[in-house]
Structures are given as C-alpha cells and as structure tokens.
Design a protein around this motif. Sequence first.
Motif, PDB file in Angstrom:
ATOM      1  N   CYS A  26       0.827  -1.211   0.000  1.00  0.00           N
ATOM      2  CA  CYS A  26       0.000   0.000   0.000  1.00  0.00           C
ATOM      3  C   CYS A  26       0.860   1.259   0.000  1.00  0.00           C
ATOM      4  O   CYS A  26       0.501   2.263  -0.628  1.00  0.00           O
ATOM      5  CB  CYS A  26      -0.944  -0.021   1.200  1.00  0.00           C
ATOM      6  SG  CYS A  26      -2.207  -1.331   1.113  1.00  0.00           S
ATOM      7  N   GLU A  29       2.032   2.009  -3.487  1.00  0.00           N
ATOM      8  CA  GLU A  29       0.996   2.596  -4.330  1.00  0.00           C
ATOM      9  C   GLU A  29       0.857   4.095  -4.105  1.00  0.00           C
ATOM     10  O   GLU A  29       0.300   4.797  -4.958  1.00  0.00           O
ATOM     11  CB  GLU A  29      -0.338   1.888  -4.064  1.00  0.00           C
ATOM     12  CG  GLU A  29      -0.345   0.430  -4.529  1.00  0.00           C
ATOM     13  CD  GLU A  29      -1.603  -0.314  -4.103  1.00  0.00           C
ATOM     14  OE1 GLU A  29      -2.389   0.257  -3.312  1.00  0.00           O
ATOM     15  OE2 GLU A  29      -1.792  -1.465  -4.549  1.00  0.00           O
ATOM     16  N   PRO A  66      -4.018  -6.858  -0.131  1.00  0.00           N
ATOM     17  CA  PRO A  66      -4.244  -5.671  -0.965  1.00  0.00           C
ATOM     18  C   PRO A  66      -4.109  -5.951  -2.464  1.00  0.00           C
ATOM     19  O   PRO A  66      -3.043  -6.321  -2.953  1.00  0.00           O
ATOM     20  CB  PRO A  66      -3.152  -4.705  -0.487  1.00  0.00           C
ATOM     21  CG  PRO A  66      -2.903  -5.100   0.930  1.00  0.00           C
ATOM     22  CD  PRO A  66      -3.049  -6.602   0.943  1.00  0.00           C
ATOM     23  N   GLU A 403      -6.299  -5.759   4.302  1.00  0.00           N
ATOM     24  CA  GLU A 403      -6.257  -4.771   3.222  1.00  0.00           C
ATOM     25  C   GLU A 403      -6.750  -3.418   3.710  1.00  0.00           C
ATOM     26  O   GLU A 403      -6.089  -2.381   3.494  1.00  0.00           O
ATOM     27  CB  GLU A 403      -7.086  -5.237   2.025  1.00  0.00           C
ATOM     28  CG  GLU A 403      -7.072  -4.244   0.874  1.00  0.00           C
ATOM     29  CD  GLU A 403      -7.774  -4.770  -0.368  1.00  0.00           C
ATOM     30  OE1 GLU A 403      -7.322  -4.429  -1.467  1.00  0.00           O
ATOM     31  OE2 GLU A 403      -8.763  -5.520  -0.225  1.00  0.00           O
ATOM     32  N   SER A 406      -4.215  -1.884   6.163  1.00  0.00           N
ATOM     33  CA  SER A 406      -2.967  -1.464   5.516  1.00  0.00           C
ATOM     34  C   SER A 406      -3.165  -0.192   4.708  1.00  0.00           C
ATOM     35  O   SER A 406      -2.305   0.704   4.727  1.00  0.00           O
ATOM     36  CB  SER A 406      -2.439  -2.582   4.612  1.00  0.00           C
ATOM     37  OG  SER A 406      -2.106  -3.723   5.370  1.00  0.00           O
ATOM     38  N   ARG A 407      -4.272  -0.092   4.006  1.00  0.00           N
ATOM     39  CA  ARG A 407      -4.524   1.116   3.220  1.00  0.00           C
ATOM     40  C   ARG A 407      -4.722   2.324   4.143  1.00  0.00           C
ATOM     41  O   ARG A 407      -4.235   3.420   3.860  1.00  0.00           O
ATOM     42  CB  ARG A 407      -5.733   0.927   2.312  1.00  0.00           C
ATOM     43  CG  ARG A 407      -5.505  -0.120   1.230  1.00  0.00           C
ATOM     44  CD  ARG A 407      -6.485   0.021   0.076  1.00  0.00           C
ATOM     45  NE  ARG A 407      -6.330  -1.078  -0.866  1.00  0.00           N
ATOM     46  CZ  ARG A 407      -5.339  -1.180  -1.744  1.00  0.00           C
ATOM     47  NH1 ARG A 407      -4.395  -0.242  -1.786  1.00  0.00           N
ATOM     48  NH2 ARG A 407      -5.278  -2.207  -2.568  1.00  0.00           N
TER      49      ARG A 407
END
Length: 424
Positions: A26, A29, A66, A403, A406-407
Amino acid sequence: MKDNAAPHSPVIIVGGGQAGFSVAKCLSETGISSVIFERHGKFHSWRKNRWDSFCLVTPNWQCRLPGFHYDKEYGGSDPDGFMLKDEITNYLDAFAETFAPDLREHVEVRRVTPRPEGGFRVETSIGEWTCDQVVIATGGYDTPIEPGYAKALDPAILQMHSVDYRNVDQFPEGGVLIVGTGQSGVQLMEDFTRAGRDVHLAVGPAPRSPRRYRGRDATDWLYDAGHYAITIDTHPDPVKAITQTNHYMSGRDGGKEIDLRRWHLDHGVELYGSLADMSGTRAAFLPDLGKNLDDADRSYVGIRTQIDAHIARAGIDAPEEAPFTKVWAPETERTELDLAEAGITSVLWAIGFRPDYRWIEADVFDARGKPRFHRGVTDQPGLHFIGLGWLNTWGSGRFLGIEEDSRYLANRIAAQIAAGAISG
C-alpha cells in the motif's frame, strides 16, 4: 537531519509476514518507499510454525490481501474451502510477486529508538539504520506461554508447546494431555485422535462457533449481516472483544464444527476443567468443566441466534434447523489425575503466546506491555502497528481485514510525511 553514517529509509517495516508485506504494497501505491526487515525468511510463521495438517479455519474467500483477493486476482478455485499450509504459503508467495518490496531477510531488529531530531534509530543485526517512520508488523506471538508449574512436572513426561508441534510422530507412545481448547488445541486434539492415541483435554473458557448453519457457512452469514464490519470503537463490549479467545471450529475435511461433548462420546476424548497445577506425575484441574462447556455452547447458540435474526430481517428463505441440545454432560468434576497411572506420556501446551516489545523504546505501552493505538497509529509520531487483533475490526489480525487496515495506515503515513510531521 539524517545520520550520514547510517543508511536511511522513509519507512522501516519490522516483520515480513502478510501484514508487513501488505503495508509495503500500500505504501508503494502512494509512492513511498520502505524496507522490510524479517529476522527469518518471508512468511516464516506460516512455513515453519504451523503443524503439518494445518488449514485455515475461515473460508478461502476471506483471504483478501491488498489487490490480491483469493477468488479474484489470485484466481483461487475453491473460495468456500479451507487452504492447507502449503496452499497458504503459495498464495502468499504469489502476492509477494505482485510488487518488488525491499525485503531484507535474516535481519534481526534489536532496538527501535526515537531520535531527538525526529524519526527513529533502528539497530539491526546488519548495522544501524535511520527512518522517518516505523511500522511494527511482528504480530503478538513472540513468547509461547507455559505456566510456571510446568517445571515441576516429572521430566520423564515430554512437554511441547504447539509452536513446535508438527505431527504426532514427535511424541512417544502413550496418551497425551492437551492443555487449551482454542483453535489450536481442538485441532491438535483431532490430530492425535486420528492417530489412535488416547487424548486427555484440559478444557478452558474458549467459545465455540457453528460451522454450517441453515445452509451456509456461519461466517458467510455473519459477513452478510455486517458482523465483521463492527469496529472496536462501536463494539458494545470492546474489552471482551479484545480479550476473548478465538471461537473454535475446524476447516479440516471441508469444514466442521467442534462439539467437545461429542468428541468425548464418539472418540473417547477424556475431558477435564482448566489445568491449575502440576507436581511430579500429578495434575490438578479446576472444577469448571461443566461451566466451560456450557459457556462454549452459549456462544455457539448465540451465533445461531444472530444468524436467525439476520435471516428474519432480510426475509431470506433458508432451511430450518433443530434447536441445539446437549449430548453429554459431566456427572462429576475430576480435579486430580496421576498422569503416569493414566498412561499419559506427554503434555502439549496450546494456551497461546505473549507479545514482547521490550526492544521498542517508546511510551506507547500499557501496564501489561500491550501497545496503545488507534487503528494502529500511536501517540509517538511515526510509530505504528499492523496485523494485531481488533486493530479496527474482527478481521484486523486475519486475512479478511488486512487490506483495509494497511490502506488506512499507508494513507496516514503519507499524510504525516506530506505534512512534514516527521523530519528525516
């Protein structure tokens, strides 16, 4: 100002399991680079700390790393099944190949210390590093729990913790006393029972869950009902949520529920209350077997009731099931047992682990040594945790919630860096 003598990374992630990799993914990204330090090899706990017959307890569809969900990006063919150990590591390895994290394996992080000028000093087995932010992704399974009185047990009786268990062949002939009835304890009970061993089980206060109910897996119903979306901030009993042992059931053979009363009747498993003491060849138990079985059943029935309510609210046409009934109850409570006389030659501890964060020098821990945070973000600027139970929801310490967690954490880190909250 950075220490020119030490390599620097914007973010250092301690722990190369699914949580650490998920945060790294993440962060990548958002354009933020990171380094993962892993003291063993990647996904070590899945490869080395699980027994041979280990499988997931939650269905495969809940594996949602993720951008790499089991039934979508991974293309898994059995979303309602339960992956075995090797299948889990294959899934994790495939996830790791979706990006290029800076992973440093076989590197031990020995100390994390805030720097007066901002950021952190990270002492490792390959030297000192500095960073702006640290993510602790080591989990809460550092120190296997064994009670002090275990040392008083006759040395002729083998003792082993579940972290070292691989299969029944590690044990001498004879009966085994398994201590603990969380998810590990009841699955190890089945391993020994299948091998034809005499199994004695010290039953603790762990709750149990239905497996399939009214035509579907119970976890499917609970997901649809919004149960897994409840956050710790909105939970009606957050203390219970955080401290309660996981509900026991099994994913073996396509999934099954575990009723210890039936295992006593059908497989001859001898049941006792909570283990209280040991000396020589003697073991003492609390007279709480009946209570612990009743409490586990109360949890089981409560989940069925939640599902019934969801079905009724949504007007779903689902098959009816007969009410739960007890198939057996202890007539007396056995509080003492001579292991040698009972033919017990080994004790298998399945009573969990304690975290060990003594290597982190920051005032973010409570009196019991557990970190204080909100959704993984601590009061120490730049210090974060990931992969722990109820970080935000029930799924936080599991594949289901990693997910989202983590984001969220990656976005918080990005915001702090953008705001210049931490100067490297």
